[in-house]
Write an enzyme that holds these catalytic residues in place. Structure first.
Site, short mmCIF file in Angstrom:
data_model
loop_
_atom_site.label_atom_id
_atom_site.label_comp_id
_atom_site.label_asym_id
_atom_site.label_seq_id
_atom_site.Cartn_x
_atom_site.Cartn_y
_atom_site.Cartn_z
N ARG A 125 -6.51 10.59 -0.08
CA ARG A 125 -6.81 11.06 -1.53
C ARG A 125 -8.09 11.04 -2.57
NH1 ARG A 125 -3.17 6.35 -3.77
NH2 ARG A 125 -3.32 5.62 -1.33
N HIS A 131 1.13 -1.17 0.20
CA HIS A 131 -0.31 -0.43 -0.01
C HIS A 131 1.16 1.44 -0.09
CE1 HIS A 131 -2.54 2.73 1.63
NE2 HIS A 131 -4.16 1.86 1.04
#
Lengths: 610, 279
Positions: free
Chosen positions: A256, A236
């Site tokens: 994000r 990740h």
């Protein structure tokens, strides 16, 4: 020591995260007896850590979304070596599975017109992730747990399975021990569902807890099942990097999705500089367009921070390697900047990302509404796992053995899109439970071979004898686990090379020899040293599978990046999956198997979606 | 310049980095009894109590038992009492504790000991199972689901943040000091009940049980549970007090009860849900 306890079930589910709970609920729905075994207490499994959301083409926020787009996104994310049938079932059935959770009491965030709200996420063309702030996984596991406890499921908490029992080819039960007293529990079952999650503890930097030692992978492997796609480990892109004690803890992609940007030490938004060709047409090339996408402008393309996880992770590694990293060896992830764009941004961030706010405030003294976070890649998810039939989730080689969730494999191919794990565990968890129940209905109980039980018990108790026996010179389990994690992190990590992986295999072999000498002090009652020693065997098995598969695949694709083979090889490696299986002599054997041809209706979708 | 190299260097980490060994007093024992034992270990920047416990486990006490999972305050496994305060060990920073004296770590007091820092919390699971489950009204939107406004679910979402760490149960004097586990379900289960009762889709009625089987009258609103909640759920004010009001309305104010039943009955009749229970 007390006698073994014996239990009989139609279906035994091993693992009680989202996948295991969903499978157990399904298996119990037809009135069969179901046992559910979990290594921790109920409701604590890794699903609680899932933050961003569950992917389902509900089309509540953007009516252009449908299962075809979700299918195509999943296949593109997986670089087309996914099991297309699983990807199809997943995309088609996810919306119903999410709506079903609502009927069981889940409370997702809402749109203005009162429907389930959906957010943007990496690799998903439209806002697709149903969510609850940034604690979606908690909402899901609690909903499944609270529904499940009224379904007559017999839950065995803090119980660890050490071996599967076989009757000929088929599976017929399992041997386990309870953590509290160290007593053995023998489970007889007509069908067994593995839902044990991942293998993150094989690596030093990981978002996974102590539980994720590849138990299901290893149990299946030793029982004769095939493991597929083991080279593909998802790193990740955003784990915490500082302070040291929290290194690896997940920072949700939702940051994000809500407009967070990645910036290097020069203040540059570096994701604009490297957009892969197959995503160019769908990715914004300037910050303004990216922001409009976050606000929901349907004409705007998505910001490059929302490219797939494999790509974002590699871009971050490049920035760090080339000296543009943050002070503690990461890059900056900034959500505070949105104050330039919206009023009351502090409130907005706290409402949309409450646990991130909490996590950084308490663990790192960072107020994410005013300061940037420092983040770097962390081992998060394994795409590889037990090879199963798409429709039934039954092992290709062991009748009666099913696998779902992270420990099953196929749907994600070379890289998983964020949000697909939560939908995968619902869709394929339900299918596993359904087909395990069907198998149990069609087959009688297998016969238990007592020698298999005794072998497992003897093996499990050996570490105590080695600690005290004559001439004992015991090794410590923690130290070997630590060395393994260093080896995998350094030699089989984000950037891989053939020679390094050869070395890793040599190291794993040596560590396995040392593991045979582990001695454990104390007694069988809640003894973490003993638990670590037993789990280590699984970690060694899956680590070898990862290294062998990664070494064999001489190309870079999705989560696997080979420095010595930096390009994709569509003609050879784009057409096969790697499969490992235990040979008759006990050694690990690897073969590459061709990917079946996709039916025309599916390949047409992929062509149309681009 | 926004991304300064020094932006993450905070003064208290610098202070801590100058320290070295710290002493911990950890309770070791089992159902039969036990004692505090001293351990010394090296402290580094940013460490939490759980890190220290793990380090001690790896260095000198391999069989020291503790629960943990996520290490980020999300799973509620590592509950214990640190210097006498109910805490999640993973979210308790050593820099927030006085390190010139030993740090005391012991298991939760309100539950039976299993071993070291592990207690038997199975009572909480049994209690939850007793609470009447979610019972939604039939779907009433054209797509066979429901519509709910965000402002109508904000309160329920607050309750559903609960990570089931059971620290509120640990600190509740009804359970901790008076041991009334058979008569009172405790703050966690009250929050769970409140989440069901205030769920916009739920049609079940739990007031009778709240008064009797769940023992809501035992809570005398000292708010200790609210203070220790790591998820900052306003347990007493937002969950328990409104539930007490429901009980009062239903059992001690006949006019309010009549109007409420009437309203409920109507809503249920419209959606063809089973009729409300007769009084």
């Amino acid at each position: 020591m007390a006698e073994d306890q014996t239990f009989e079930f139609d279906v035994l589910v091993i693992g009680a995260g989202g996948a295991g709970l969903r499978a157990a609920i399904e298996a119990a729905s037809g009135g069969l007896s179901v046992g559910l075994v979990c290594k921790s207490m109920l409701g604590k499994a890794h699903t609680v850590m899932a933050e961003g959301g569950v992917a389902a083409a509900l089309a509540n926020v953007d009516d252009r979304d449908n299962w075809r787009v979700h299918f195509s996104d999943t296949m593109r994310g997986g670089q087309y070596i996914n099991n297309w049938r699983m990807a199809e079932l997943h995309a088609k059935e996810a919306p119903d599975r999410v709506r079903e959770l609502e009927a069981w009491g889940a409370v997702f965030d809402r749109t203005k017109d009162g429907k389930i709200l959906q957010r943007n996420f990496g690799g998903h063309k439209y806002p697709r992730l149903a969510h609850v702030g940034d604690r979606t996984g908690l909402e899901m596991i609690r909903t499944l747990q609270d529904h499940g406890i009224h379904q007559g499921i017999d839950v065995h908490m803090e119980v660890t399975v050490i071996t599967l029992l076989k009757d000929g080819d088929r599976v017929c039960g399992a041997v386990a021990y309870d953590r509290e007293r160290g007593r053995f529990r023998i489970f007889h079952a007509k069908a067994v569902v593995l839902a044990t999650g991942g293998i993150g503890r094989a690596f030093k930097i990981t978002s996974n807890s102590w539980e994720y030692t590849g138990d299901g992978h290893a149990l299946a492997y030793h029982a004769g099942a095939e493991l597929i796609d083991m080279e593909f480990i998802q790193f990740h892109p955003t784990g915490m990097v500082w302070p040291p004690s929290v290194r690896g803890i997940l920072v949700t992609e939702g940051v994000r999705g809500e407009g967070g940007i990645l910036v290097n030490s020069e203040g540059k938004r570096f994701m604009f500089e490297d957009i892969p060709d197959n995503y160019k047409s769908s990715t914004a090339d300037n910050p303004d367009e990216g922001w409009r996408y976050v606000l929901g402008d349907k004409e705007a393309r998505r910001p490059p921070e929302l490219l797939t996880r494999d790509h974002v992770a590699r871009c971050i590694v490049r920035e760090i390697k080339e000296g543009r990293g943050s002070p503690h060896g990461g890059v900056f992830l900034d959500i505070a900047w949105i104050k330039e764009k919206i009023s009351k941004s502090e409130e907005h961030i706290k409402r949309k990302l409450p646990s991130m706010y909490h996590q950084f405030k308490q663990l790192a003294d960072i107020d994410i509404t005013t300061e940037a976070m420092e983040v770097g890649p962390t081992t998060h998810y394994v795409m590889g796992g037990v090879r199963v039939e798409a429709d039934s989730q039954m092992s290709t080689t062991v009748p009666g053995l099913f696998a779902c969730g992270e420990c099953g494999a196929g749907i994600n191919g070379a890289n998983r899109l964020g949000g697909n794990s939560l939908s995968d565990l619902l869709v394929l968890g339900k299918r596993a439970g359904e087909h395990a129940a069907k198998f149990a209905g069609e087959h009688g109980a297998g016969g238990i071979d007592q020698s298999q039980v005794e072998d497992a018990k003897r093996w499990a108790l050996a570490p105590f004898e080695r600690f005290e026996g004559p001439g004992a010179d015991p090794e410590g389990a923690y130290q070997i686990q630590h060395s393994l994690q260093e080896t995998m992190q350094d030699l089989v990590g984000i950037v891989r090379r053939g020679d390094e992986m050869e070395r890793a295999l040599g190291e794993i072999k040596k560590l396995r020899e040392r593991a045979g000498k582990i001695g454990v002090p104390g007694n069988r009652e809640f003894n973490p040293g003993w638990h670590t020693a037993l789990d280590l065997d699984n970690l060694l098995t899956v680590s070898e599978a990862v290294a062998r598969s990664a070494l064999e695949r001489k190309e870079s694709r999705g989560a696997q990046f080979r420095e010595d083979y930096p390009e994709k090889d569509p003609d050879k490696w784009g057409k096969v999956n790697n499969v490992v299986r235990k040979a008759a002599d006990g050694s690990m054997q690897l073969k590459s198997i061709p990917i079946p041809e996709m039916p025309e209706e599916l390949s047409k979708i992929i062509k149309e979606m681009g | 310049m926004r991304y300064r190299a020094e932006q993450c260097v905070h003064s208290r980490f610098l202070l801590l980095s100058e320290m070295s060994k710290t002493t911990f007093r950890i309770w070791r024992g089992d159902r039969e009894g036990g004692e505090f034992r001293g351990y010394e270990t090296e402290i580094t920047e940013g460490m939490v109590v759980l890190d220290a416990v793990h380090q001690i486990q790896a260095e000198s006490a391999g069989d020291l038992a503790c629960r943990w999972n996520c290490k980020a305050g999300k799973c509620g496994s590592c509950s214990a009492e640190v210097n006498g305060m109910p805490k999640l060990m993973c979210m308790t920073r050593l820099s927030d504790l006085p390190l010139d004296e030993p740090v005391t770590v012991q298991p939760m007091k309100a539950f039976p000991i299993i071993k070291d820092l592990i207690t038997d919390v199975s009572w909480n699971y049994r209690v939850k199972k007793k609470i009447k489950k979610f019972k939604p009204r039939p779907p009433d939107a054209e797509d066979d689901t429901w519509r709910m406004a965000q402002e109508d679910i904000d309160r329920v979402q607050e309750f559903r943040k609960c990570i089931e760490c059971f620290l509120c149960q640990d600190v509740c004097h009804v359970l901790r000091d008076h041991d009334l586990h058979d008569e009172f379900i405790g703050p966690r289960a009250m929050v769970y009940t409140a989440a069901l009762e205030m769920h916009p889709l739920d049609t079940e009625d739990r007031t009778e049980e709240l008064r009797k089987a769940y023992g809501i009258g035992y809570c005398n609103i000292t708010k200790c549970c609210t203070k220790v909640c790591p998820e900052e759920i306003t347990i007493t004010d937002n969950a328990i007090i409104p539930l007490k009001e429901r009980v009062v309305d239903d059992f001690y104010d006949p006019v309010a009860r009549f109007l409420k039943r009437l309203g409920r009955g109507k809503a249920k009749a419209e959606t063809e849900a089973p009729a409300a229970k007769p009084d």
